[in-house]
Enzyme design. Structure first.
Site, short mmCIF file in Angstrom:
data_model
loop_
_atom_site.label_atom_id
_atom_site.label_comp_id
_atom_site.label_asym_id
_atom_site.label_seq_id
_atom_site.Cartn_x
_atom_site.Cartn_y
_atom_site.Cartn_z
N HIS A 1 0.65 -1.26 0.11
CA HIS A 1 0.07 0.00 -0.14
C HIS A 1 0.82 0.96 -0.01
O HIS A 1 0.33 2.32 0.34
CB HIS A 1 -0.93 0.02 1.34
CG HIS A 1 -1.83 -1.20 1.09
ND1 HIS A 1 -2.72 -1.33 2.09
CD2 HIS A 1 -2.41 -1.82 -0.02
CE1 HIS A 1 -3.61 -2.50 1.70
NE2 HIS A 1 -3.37 -2.56 0.62
N GLY B 1 -1.66 -9.29 12.57
CA GLY B 1 -2.08 -7.82 12.83
C GLY B 1 -3.00 -7.54 11.66
O GLY B 1 -2.74 -6.22 11.52
C1 BV8 Z 1 -7.85 -1.93 -5.59
C2 BV8 Z 1 -3.00 3.02 2.46
C3 BV8 Z 1 -8.43 -2.13 -7.71
C4 BV8 Z 1 -3.83 4.15 3.08
C5 BV8 Z 1 -4.90 1.27 2.63
C6 BV8 Z 1 -12.24 -6.71 -3.89
C7 BV8 Z 1 -11.31 -6.66 -4.69
C8 BV8 Z 1 -10.57 -5.41 -5.07
C9 BV8 Z 1 -11.01 -4.41 -4.48
C10 BV8 Z 1 -12.12 -4.26 -3.55
C11 BV8 Z 1 -12.84 -5.55 -3.25
N1 BV8 Z 1 -13.77 -5.16 -2.31
C12 BV8 Z 1 -13.49 -3.67 -2.11
C13 BV8 Z 1 -12.60 -3.22 -2.74
C14 BV8 Z 1 -12.06 -1.85 -2.50
C15 BV8 Z 1 -11.14 -1.61 -1.58
C16 BV8 Z 1 -11.62 -2.34 -0.12
O1 BV8 Z 1 -10.90 -3.55 -0.22
N2 BV8 Z 1 -12.31 -1.74 0.37
C17 BV8 Z 1 -12.62 -2.58 1.97
C18 BV8 Z 1 -12.56 -1.24 2.62
C19 BV8 Z 1 -13.84 -3.25 1.60
N3 BV8 Z 1 -9.97 -1.89 -1.99
C20 BV8 Z 1 -8.97 -1.16 -2.57
O2 BV8 Z 1 -9.45 -0.02 -3.32
C21 BV8 Z 1 -7.67 -1.54 -3.18
N4 BV8 Z 1 -7.42 -1.17 -4.46
O3 BV8 Z 1 -8.45 -3.12 -5.33
O4 BV8 Z 1 -7.76 -1.58 -6.88
C22 BV8 Z 1 -9.79 -1.65 -7.85
C23 BV8 Z 1 -10.05 -0.33 -7.97
C24 BV8 Z 1 -11.20 0.13 -7.76
C25 BV8 Z 1 -12.27 -0.74 -7.76
C26 BV8 Z 1 -12.15 -2.26 -7.62
C27 BV8 Z 1 -10.89 -2.66 -7.78
C28 BV8 Z 1 -6.83 -0.56 -2.47
C29 BV8 Z 1 -6.86 -0.95 -0.92
C30 BV8 Z 1 -5.76 -0.22 -0.43
C31 BV8 Z 1 -6.06 0.97 0.58
N5 BV8 Z 1 -5.05 1.59 1.22
N6 BV8 Z 1 -3.91 1.80 3.24
C32 BV8 Z 1 -3.57 4.32 4.49
O5 BV8 Z 1 -2.82 3.51 5.18
O6 BV8 Z 1 -3.88 5.45 5.17
S1 BV8 Z 1 -5.66 0.06 3.31
C33 BV8 Z 1 -5.60 0.23 5.03
O7 BV8 Z 1 -6.37 -0.94 5.47
C34 BV8 Z 1 -4.09 -0.18 5.73
O8 BV8 Z 1 -3.27 -0.26 4.66
C35 BV8 Z 1 -4.19 -1.06 6.58
O9 BV8 Z 1 -3.18 -1.92 6.74
C36 BV8 Z 1 -5.25 -1.82 5.62
C37 BV8 Z 1 -5.76 -2.99 6.37
O10 BV8 Z 1 -6.24 -3.02 7.48
P1 BV8 Z 1 -5.40 -3.68 8.78
O11 BV8 Z 1 -4.02 -3.48 8.39
O12 BV8 Z 1 -5.94 -5.13 8.71
O13 BV8 Z 1 -5.71 -2.97 9.83
P2 BV8 Z 1 -7.23 -2.98 10.79
O14 BV8 Z 1 -7.27 -1.88 11.62
O15 BV8 Z 1 -8.16 -3.10 9.77
O16 BV8 Z 1 -6.77 -4.24 11.69
C38 BV8 Z 1 -5.86 -4.35 12.69
C39 BV8 Z 1 -6.03 -5.66 13.22
O17 BV8 Z 1 -4.72 -5.73 14.06
C40 BV8 Z 1 -6.93 -6.25 14.00
O18 BV8 Z 1 -7.36 -7.41 13.50
C41 BV8 Z 1 -6.75 -6.28 15.22
O19 BV8 Z 1 -7.25 -7.22 16.05
C42 BV8 Z 1 -5.09 -6.66 15.22
N7 BV8 Z 1 -4.27 -6.11 16.40
C43 BV8 Z 1 -4.32 -5.27 17.17
N8 BV8 Z 1 -3.36 -4.99 18.09
C44 BV8 Z 1 -2.50 -6.15 17.75
C45 BV8 Z 1 -3.14 -6.71 16.58
N9 BV8 Z 1 -2.60 -7.75 15.97
C46 BV8 Z 1 -1.47 -8.27 16.65
N10 BV8 Z 1 -0.71 -7.70 17.66
C47 BV8 Z 1 -1.42 -6.35 18.29
N11 BV8 Z 1 -0.85 -5.73 19.41
#
Ligand code: BV8
Ligand code: ZN
Length: 248
Positions: free
Chosen positions: A119, A188
């Site tokens: 990303h 994570g």
């Molecule tokens: C794309 C940069 C083609 C910005 C980020 C299906 C296929 C393709 C695309 C999609 C699809 N469905 C939906 C989409 C669109 C979208 C998407 O996925 N939306 C989601 C919200 C449904 N995807 C996209 O747009 C991607 N592009 O596919 O291009 C395309 C284009 C247009 C239309 C269709 C296709 C691009 C996605 C990238 C977005 N940019 N980051 C920034 O960082 O500001 S994503 C963002 O979320 C971060 O990168 C982050 O890392 C990522 C994932 O989140 P997590 O890292 O998992 O973090 P989260 O808070 O969710 O969870 C934390 C976890 O840690 C928890 O489980 C928690 O329990 C755990 N935890 C907590 N403490 C600890 C721990 N674990 C261990 N130890 C601890 N101490």
């Protein structure tokens, strides 16, 4: 000894190649907020306002303020024992590829050398008009918001926003690493964001051992072989030390 950890250590002790897939949770113990947990980033700001290409064209200053805030907060942040354990794995296994969704650069600061930033990065910028100017590194603080490009347009953060495509070749390289590994460690990540969330499933489909390290269940837990429920900063060092005992 936690039975799951013992099983995971035995799998790692027999591994040559490890693929790590990490998300925001691995940086949580460094004090970096995650996205979707209580109080997470997406509760404070709306993705539509600060993390989409449309937001960037509509109000580049607001998007830059969001990312410059995160760059500012990172000034006081250090890698934690979870990052260091992954970096140390490069000295234990023949090959460790760290595939991260994080843009904070903490894996590299902990010493990991094979890092695939799916990303993008908070520490890089490039021309919005795509005149070809890339700033790597783009140091903090930015001289102005939004920062100017030499061509007169503005620079954008080299971060993959929602709706942006991933960097060319990133998914292919990440999927190849997941297919070729012996063990895939998923650390994570909530498994909410695609296509990154699909990478551990490539390892599953290739019959590789998949191990989740996360205090909570995730959207992909049910697909993985082992789930070690605990914080990465505690679980990963314990897992690595037990693995080393079994190898020696
Ligand atoms: C794309 C940069 C083609 C910005 C980020 C299906 C296929 C393709 C695309 C999609 C699809 N469905 C939906 C989409 C669109 C979208 C998407 O996925 N939306 C989601 C919200 C449904 N995807 C996209 O747009 C991607 N592009 O596919 O291009 C395309 C284009 C247009 C239309 C269709 C296709 C691009 C996605 C990238 C977005 N940019 N980051 C920034 O960082 O500001 S994503 C963002 O979320 C971060 O990168 C982050 O890392 C990522 C994932 O989140 P997590 O890292 O998992 O973090 P989260 O808070 O969710 O969870 C934390 C976890 O840690 C928890 O489980 C928690 O329990 C755990 N935890 C907590 N403490 C600890 C721990 N674990 C261990 N130890 C601890 N101490
Ligand atoms: Zn330019």
């Amino acid at each position: 000894m936690n039975r799951g950890l013992e099983t995971a250590a035995r799998a790692l002790a027999g591994a040559r190649r490890v693929a790590v897939v990490s998300g925001a949770g691995i940086s949580a113990e460094s004090g970096v907020p995650t996205f979707r947990e209580k109080g997470g980033l997406w509760e404070q700001v709306r993705i539509e306002d600060v993390a989409t290409p449309e937001a960037l064209h509509r109000n580049p200053r607001k998007v830059w303020e969001f990312y410059e805030d995160r760059r500012r907060n990172m000034q006081a942040v250090q890698p934690n024992p979870g990052h260091h354990a992954i970096a140390e794995m490069e000295n234990v296994f023949a090959e460790v590829i760290t595939i991260t969704q994080n843009i904070d650069g903490l894996h590299q600061r902990a010493g990991s050398t094979q890092v695939l930033e799916l990303h993008g990065s908070l520490w890089k910028a490039h021309c919005l008009r795509a005149c070809g100017v890339k700033r790597d590194p783009f140091p903090y603080p930015a001289p102005e918001l939004p920062p100017r490009c030499e061509c007169g347009d503005i620079l954008r953060p080299s971060v993959v926003l929602f709706g942006d495509l991933l960097p060319p070749g990133a998914m292919e390289r990440a999927s190849q690493a997941a297919a070729d590994c012996d063990v895939c460690l998923v650390v994570g990540t909530s498994g909410a964001v695609w296509p990154a969330a699909g990478i551990p499933l490539v390892a599953c489909q290739a019959g590789r051992t998949t191990i989740e390290v996360n205090p909570a269940d995730t959207e992909i837990s049910g697909e993985l072989d082992l789930c070690l429920r605990g914080p990465a900063g505690t679980v990963l060092p314990a897992l690595l030390s037990r693995t080393r005992e079994l190898i020696s």
